[in-house]
Design a protein around this motif. Structure first.
Motif, PDB file in Angstrom:
ATOM      1  N   SER A   1      -6.773   4.576  10.335  1.00 20.84           N
ATOM      2  CA  SER A   1      -7.483   5.853  10.366  1.00 20.84           C
ATOM      3  C   SER A   1      -7.700   6.269  11.819  1.00 20.84           C
TER       4      SER A   1
ATOM      5  N   TRP B   1      -3.103   6.659   7.284  1.00 20.18           N
ATOM      6  CA  TRP B   1      -1.774   6.225   6.851  1.00 20.18           C
ATOM      7  C   TRP B   1      -1.792   4.713   6.702  1.00 20.18           C
ATOM      8  N   ALA B   2      -0.728   4.154   6.144  1.00 16.11           N
ATOM      9  CA  ALA B   2      -0.606   2.709   6.026  1.00 16.11           C
ATOM     10  C   ALA B   2       0.721   2.259   6.617  1.00 16.11           C
TER      11      ALA B   2
ATOM     12  N   PRO C   1      -2.000   6.738   0.768  1.00 15.42           N
ATOM     13  CA  PRO C   1      -3.434   6.813   1.082  1.00 15.42           C
ATOM     14  C   PRO C   1      -3.906   8.259   1.197  1.00 15.42           C
TER      15      PRO C   1
ATOM     16  N   THR D   1       3.688   4.788   5.242  1.00 14.54           N
ATOM     17  CA  THR D   1       3.437   5.708   4.140  1.00 14.54           C
ATOM     18  C   THR D   1       3.388   7.133   4.677  1.00 14.54           C
TER      19      THR D   1
ATOM     20  N   GLU E   1      -1.973   0.668  -4.749  1.00 18.81           N
ATOM     21  CA  GLU E   1      -1.375  -0.625  -4.444  1.00 18.81           C
ATOM     22  C   GLU E   1      -0.431  -1.037  -5.571  1.00 18.81           C
TER      23      GLU E   1
ATOM     24  N   THR F   1     -14.708  -2.098  -0.957  1.00 19.26           N
ATOM     25  CA  THR F   1     -13.460  -1.726  -1.605  1.00 19.26           C
ATOM     26  C   THR F   1     -13.654  -1.835  -3.107  1.00 19.26           C
TER      27      THR F   1
ATOM     28  N   ILE G   1       0.853  -1.192   0.000  1.00 19.77           N
ATOM     29  CA  ILE G   1       0.000   0.000   0.000  1.00 19.77           C
ATOM     30  C   ILE G   1       0.888   1.240   0.000  1.00 19.77           C
TER      31      ILE G   1
ATOM     32  N   LEU H   1      -4.147  -0.361   6.450  1.00 23.84           N
ATOM     33  CA  LEU H   1      -4.535   1.044   6.362  1.00 23.84           C
ATOM     34  C   LEU H   1      -5.156   1.456   7.683  1.00 23.84           C
TER      35      LEU H   1
ATOM     36  N   TRP I   1      -6.378   4.856  -2.102  1.00 24.23           N
ATOM     37  CA  TRP I   1      -4.960   4.544  -1.948  1.00 24.23           C
ATOM     38  C   TRP I   1      -4.459   3.834  -3.193  1.00 24.23           C
TER      39      TRP I   1
ATOM     40  N   PHE J   1     -11.956   6.438   1.667  1.00 20.86           N
ATOM     41  CA  PHE J   1     -10.507   6.381   1.550  1.00 20.86           C
ATOM     42  C   PHE J   1     -10.154   6.073   0.106  1.00 20.86           C
TER      43      PHE J   1
END
Length: 348
Positions: free
Chosen positions: A343, A325-326, A22, A314, A33, A60, A19, A341, A31, A29
């Motif tokens: 939050s 963030w990841a 993001p 990230t 990949e 997703t 990932i 990921l 992001w 969200f």
């Protein structure tokens, strides 16, 4: 952590892909990949990938999913959150074409602008930014803007006004800002305010001493950027705020780390008076750390820290009252084990 954000929650997890980059909107969200076998630790700090995904209401949704023909995978430019909960992004098909687009939380995209570059010269996606429902991007070193719903593009900054080759871009209610490799040498930060006035906010004429990267722009017109310095066999990064009058204020500094250590661009994110950024921490820069700092009070707080031998973080992103963030977790051989990921709500 308690000073700025609440306890984080895991919003998404995968063992099949790295990932990167993001972004967060209102209840959604987005992001990038890169497939497990196509990426490495450098992927985590990159702003490009071959897949773009959106997650909203527990779903997703793949938006772009292209095969990684040439490494590093760079079909899609990192998504940027917009004021209405959608995301701006850019796609490039080298030798064929490209476009700047907007995708909403439901995964529906619309093209904002077609690439104006000669298809044979297309190599990577355009730099993109967003302010409210306006998308801003760079094409042939010209900064353009257009409504995210589509419409005629407006040229905001011409190549001869940029001061050099643009390397990053940001937008807010105050206008647009960019960093550039200066034509006269060194690096600079340029700003165009809402009235159309263009000025150089800061400059570093000698790249052997300091370099400016990755600009952000607060709604009050304060520009923030990462400043990298080299001295005594070490490199160090700092998050610096440049007021509208050009006065500089250092907000955070990383620990010094080896001059030959790989340098990873880090991109600050701005929301209101808060700035989030990734820095190197621990003795010798052995950790990845995420920090939040308040532009008004100058207070800062560390959100998380991980040893770089165990995981990579990230760049963080602020939006919709949250921080995202990841963390890409590594095996003892540096291979990807799992990417998560995270939050967290930003405290007032």
């Amino acid at each position: 952590m308690a000073a700025f954000v609440s306890t984080p929650v895991v919003a998404y997890s995968t063992t099949a892909a790295w990932i990167a980059a993001p972004a967060i909107g209102t209840g959604s969200f987005a992001w990038l990949e890169v497939g497990k076998q196509d990426g490495d630790v450098r992927t985590v700090a990159a702003f490009r990938g071959d897949r773009l995904l959106v997650r909203s209401a527990g779903r997703t949704i793949p938006v772009v999913h292209e095969p990684c023909v040439t490494k590093p995978c760079n079909t899609v430019q990192a998504p940027v959150g917009e004021g209405d909960g959608s995301f701006a992004y850019a796609v490039a098909f080298p030798g064929t074409g490209g476009y700047v687009a907007n995708v909403n939380a439901g995964g529906t995209s619309n093209v904002v602008a077609e690439d104006q570059t000669d298809p044979h010269d297309i190599a990577t996606p355009h730099l993109v930014a967003a302010a409210g429902t306006t998308v801003v991007w760079v094409d042939n070193n010209t900064i353009y803007s257009a409504p995210n719903a589509g419409g005629a593009a407006t040229a905001l900054v011409a190549p001869e006004q940029a001061g050099g080759t643009i390397t990053s871009i940001a937008a807010s209610a105050a206008g647009v800002a960019w960093t550039a490799k200066a034509t006269a040498g060194g690096t600079l930060i340029g700003v165009r305010d809402t009235g159309g006035a263009i000025a150089t906010r800061a400059a570093e004429p000698d790249t052997g001493v300091a370099t400016l990267y990755s600009v952000g722009l607060a709604d009050d017109g304060t520009a923030v950027a990462v400043r990298r310095t080299l001295a005594k066999g070490k490199q160090q990064t700092a998050l610096v705020a440049y007021a509208t009058d050009g006065a500089a204020r250092t907000l955070l500094t990383s620990v010094p780390f080896g001059k030959r250590d790989p340098f990873e661009l880090t991109r600050p994110s701005v929301m209101g008076s808060r700035v989030a950024v990734r820095m190197r921490g621990g003795r010798g820069g052995v950790n990845d750390e995420l920090w939040v700092v308040d532009l008004v009070t100058g207070k800062s707080g560390r959100v998380t820290s991980v040893p770089r031998t165990e995981a990579r973080l990230t760049d963080p992103s602020l939006g919709g009252g949250r921080l995202v963030w990841a963390k890409d977790e590594l095996s003892s051989r540096g291979r990807l084990q799992r990417a998560r990921l995270y939050s967290a709500a930003v405290k007032p």
